[in-house]
Design an enzyme around this catalytic site. Structure first.
Site, PDB file in Angstrom:
ATOM      1  CG  ASP A  45      -2.094  -0.956   1.042  1.00  0.00           C
ATOM      2  OD1 ASP A  45      -2.463  -1.236  -0.119  1.00  0.00           O
ATOM      3  OD2 ASP A  45      -2.620  -1.447   2.054  1.00  0.00           O
ATOM      4  N   GLY A  46       2.038   1.177   0.676  1.00  0.00           N
ATOM      5  CA  GLY A  46       2.972   2.316   0.691  1.00  0.00           C
ATOM      6  C   GLY A  46       3.432   2.646  -0.725  1.00  0.00           C
ATOM      7  CG  ASN A 122      -4.520   5.978   3.060  1.00  0.00           C
ATOM      8  OD1 ASN A 122      -5.449   5.508   2.418  1.00  0.00           O
ATOM      9  ND2 ASN A 122      -3.452   5.282   3.384  1.00  0.00           N
ATOM     10  CD  GLU A 123      -3.772   8.687   6.827  1.00  0.00           C
ATOM     11  OE1 GLU A 123      -2.681   8.830   6.240  1.00  0.00           O
ATOM     12  OE2 GLU A 123      -4.311   7.595   6.939  1.00  0.00           O
ATOM     13  NE  ARG A 148      -6.639  23.484  26.006  1.00  0.00           N
ATOM     14  CZ  ARG A 148      -5.870  24.562  26.017  1.00  0.00           C
ATOM     15  NH1 ARG A 148      -4.568  24.462  26.057  1.00  0.00           N
ATOM     16  NH2 ARG A 148      -6.413  25.768  25.997  1.00  0.00           N
ATOM     17  CG  ASP A 150      -1.262  12.086  22.041  1.00  0.00           C
ATOM     18  OD1 ASP A 150      -0.956  12.916  22.920  1.00  0.00           O
ATOM     19  OD2 ASP A 150      -1.069  10.863  22.167  1.00  0.00           O
ATOM     20  CB  ALA A 185      -4.557  10.495  23.275  1.00  0.00           C
TER      21      ALA A 185
HETATM   22  P1  NAD Z   1       3.106   1.316   5.411  1.00  0.00           P
HETATM   23  O1  NAD Z   1       3.191   1.103   3.941  1.00  0.00           O
HETATM   24  O2  NAD Z   1       3.895   0.473   6.331  1.00  0.00           O
HETATM   25  O3  NAD Z   1       1.566   1.295   5.807  1.00  0.00           O
HETATM   26  C1  NAD Z   1       1.193   1.005   7.092  1.00  0.00           C
HETATM   27  C2  NAD Z   1       0.047   0.009   7.019  1.00  0.00           C
HETATM   28  O4  NAD Z   1      -1.122   0.680   6.594  1.00  0.00           O
HETATM   29  C3  NAD Z   1       0.275  -1.158   6.041  1.00  0.00           C
HETATM   30  O5  NAD Z   1      -0.123  -2.347   6.675  1.00  0.00           O
HETATM   31  C4  NAD Z   1      -0.651  -0.818   4.882  1.00  0.00           C
HETATM   32  O6  NAD Z   1      -1.113  -1.980   4.196  1.00  0.00           O
HETATM   33  C5  NAD Z   1      -1.778  -0.129   5.615  1.00  0.00           C
HETATM   34  N1  NAD Z   1      -2.617   0.747   4.793  1.00  0.00           N
HETATM   35  C6  NAD Z   1      -2.245   1.814   4.046  1.00  0.00           C
HETATM   36  N2  NAD Z   1      -3.320   2.362   3.462  1.00  0.00           N
HETATM   37  C7  NAD Z   1      -4.386   1.616   3.843  1.00  0.00           C
HETATM   38  C8  NAD Z   1      -5.785   1.691   3.598  1.00  0.00           C
HETATM   39  N3  NAD Z   1      -6.298   2.675   2.863  1.00  0.00           N
HETATM   40  N4  NAD Z   1      -6.594   0.779   4.175  1.00  0.00           N
HETATM   41  C9  NAD Z   1      -6.087  -0.204   4.943  1.00  0.00           C
HETATM   42  N5  NAD Z   1      -4.782  -0.327   5.247  1.00  0.00           N
HETATM   43  C10 NAD Z   1      -3.954   0.584   4.691  1.00  0.00           C
HETATM   44  O7  NAD Z   1       3.497   2.792   5.823  1.00  0.00           O
HETATM   45  P2  NAD Z   1       3.483   4.063   4.944  1.00  0.00           P
HETATM   46  O8  NAD Z   1       4.060   3.834   3.626  1.00  0.00           O
HETATM   47  O9  NAD Z   1       4.079   5.123   5.808  1.00  0.00           O
HETATM   48  O10 NAD Z   1       1.913   4.253   4.777  1.00  0.00           O
HETATM   49  C11 NAD Z   1       1.295   5.361   5.304  1.00  0.00           C
HETATM   50  C12 NAD Z   1      -0.050   4.955   5.787  1.00  0.00           C
HETATM   51  O11 NAD Z   1       0.104   4.165   6.940  1.00  0.00           O
HETATM   52  C13 NAD Z   1      -0.802   6.169   6.220  1.00  0.00           C
HETATM   53  O12 NAD Z   1      -1.572   6.705   5.166  1.00  0.00           O
HETATM   54  C14 NAD Z   1      -1.614   5.688   7.376  1.00  0.00           C
HETATM   55  O13 NAD Z   1      -2.977   5.500   7.036  1.00  0.00           O
HETATM   56  C15 NAD Z   1      -1.032   4.359   7.750  1.00  0.00           C
HETATM   57  N6  NAD Z   1      -0.710   4.391   9.164  1.00  0.00           N
HETATM   58  C16 NAD Z   1      -1.391   3.585   9.987  1.00  0.00           C
HETATM   59  C17 NAD Z   1      -1.171   3.634  11.352  1.00  0.00           C
HETATM   60  C18 NAD Z   1      -1.954   2.727  12.247  1.00  0.00           C
HETATM   61  O14 NAD Z   1      -2.740   1.920  11.728  1.00  0.00           O
HETATM   62  N7  NAD Z   1      -1.769   2.844  13.547  1.00  0.00           N
HETATM   63  C19 NAD Z   1      -0.234   4.526  11.885  1.00  0.00           C
HETATM   64  C20 NAD Z   1       0.441   5.343  11.012  1.00  0.00           C
HETATM   65  C21 NAD Z   1       0.187   5.280   9.646  1.00  0.00           C
END
Ligand code: NAD
Length: 268
Positions: A45-46, A122-123, A148, A150, A185
């Site tokens: 996905d990255g 994504n976001e 207020r 994280d 949080a």
């Molecule tokens: P990465 O490629 O390691 O992605 C992190 C995980 O998020 C992977 O398992 C990936 O398959 C999953 N992912 C990404 N987009 C997704 C989606 N739309 N639906 C379901 N799973 C999805 O790390 P990166 O390259 O830095 O990817 C960035 C993404 O990682 C960010 O867009 C964010 O959504 C996600 N992320 C997730 C968390 C969490 O779940 N706690 C924390 C930080 C970032």
């Protein structure tokens, strides 16, 4: 048809990339990294997010597809064993397109009219480096709450299964033109109060995040890219007028994708 391939650059992804490139060229498709009509991401996905950001300037003319070479991805949903089948599908007919909503983000600095603009698949998440994030949240031009905690995350429907889900947000079907705000949080006591629930906003409702302390640095992450900012007046988030176009070569409904990604990819 013109195509490009973006790989994660590991061995397995590079082997698949050169195989797909060779086969599609043999089928008389043109490899064109400048103006592709179809972008194939090979990795996870990255890698797909990287491919999206590489070609976000030509979303109207580009469709995307993802092959995963690690574990099943949400966007990267073709397995390497299906690559031959995928190549034949790409070569033989015009493809169907499925469109999903995106998020527009504008970062307005203090004392300047010049803002920076981003689009997220994504976001966007807003956090602080070393202290509590303190921001006013405005919805549709009206003050909603003083946050207020994280940080805050504003996600698209297809991003709702990513960071948003880990923050307790709802999973949104991408036929909904909406954005979702989730808290990280939040501080809630007799002095400070936030809504505490994820909020889902329709297309015409703009959400603005206004940091209370302009001198404090903030970390703003758009999909997989993080930058540090100071002196932000406001971060404006809205559903984009543009959409991502997925090339569809087989039926893979959203809820099946969610099921296979999070519950099981076996039929039980
Ligand atoms: P990465 O490629 O390691 O992605 C992190 C995980 O998020 C992977 O398992 C990936 O398959 C999953 N992912 C990404 N987009 C997704 C989606 N739309 N639906 C379901 N799973 C999805 O790390 P990166 O390259 O830095 O990817 C960035 C993404 O990682 C960010 O867009 C964010 O959504 C996600 N992320 C997730 C968390 C969490 O779940 N706690 C924390 C930080 C970032």
């Amino acid at each position: 048809m013109r195509f490009a391939i973006l790989s994660r650059s590991d061995n397995k992804s590079e082997v698949i990339k050169s195989r797909v490139k060779q086969y599609l060229t043999d089928f008389s498709l043109e490899y064109d990294e400048e103006k592709p009509e179809l972008v194939i991401s090979v990795g996870g996905d990255g890698t797909f997010l990287e491919a999206f950001h590489t070609y976000k300037h030509r979303l109207k003319d580009t469709a995307f597809i993802g092959v995963h070479t690690g574990h099943l991805g949400f966007y990267a949903d073709w397995v390497p064993e299906e690559v031959e089948k995928l190549i034949i599908e790409i070569a033989k007919k015009p493809f169907e397109v499925v469109e999903y909503p995106l998020l527009d983000i504008k970062i307005h600095p203090v004392d300047s009219e010049q803002y920076q603009q981003f689009v997220a698949l994504n976001e966007v998440s807003v956090k602080s480096i070393d202290s509590t994030v303190a921001m006013d949240v405005h919805i549709k031009g009206a003050h909603f709450e003083r946050f207020r905690g994280d940080g805050l995350c504003v996600s698209t429907p297809s991003g709702s299964t990513a960071y948003n889900k880990a923050l307790g947000g709802a999973i949104l079907h991408p036929s909904l033109n909406a954005l979702q705000i989730t808290e990280m949080a939040s501080i809630n006591n007799r002095v400070y109060r936030t809504i505490g629930s994820p909020l889902i906003l329709p297309k015409h409702h703009v959400c603005e995040l206004l940091p209370l302390y302009h001198d404090r640095s903030m970390l703003i992450t758009v999909d997989h890219n993080t930058e540090e900012y100071a002196n932000i007046d406001r971060i404006e988030c809205r559903v984009s007028d543009e959409k991502i176009r997925f090339a569809r070569f087989r039926a893979f409904p959203f809820w099946k994708r969610v099921h296979d990604s999070f519950i099981s990819d076996e039929r039980t």
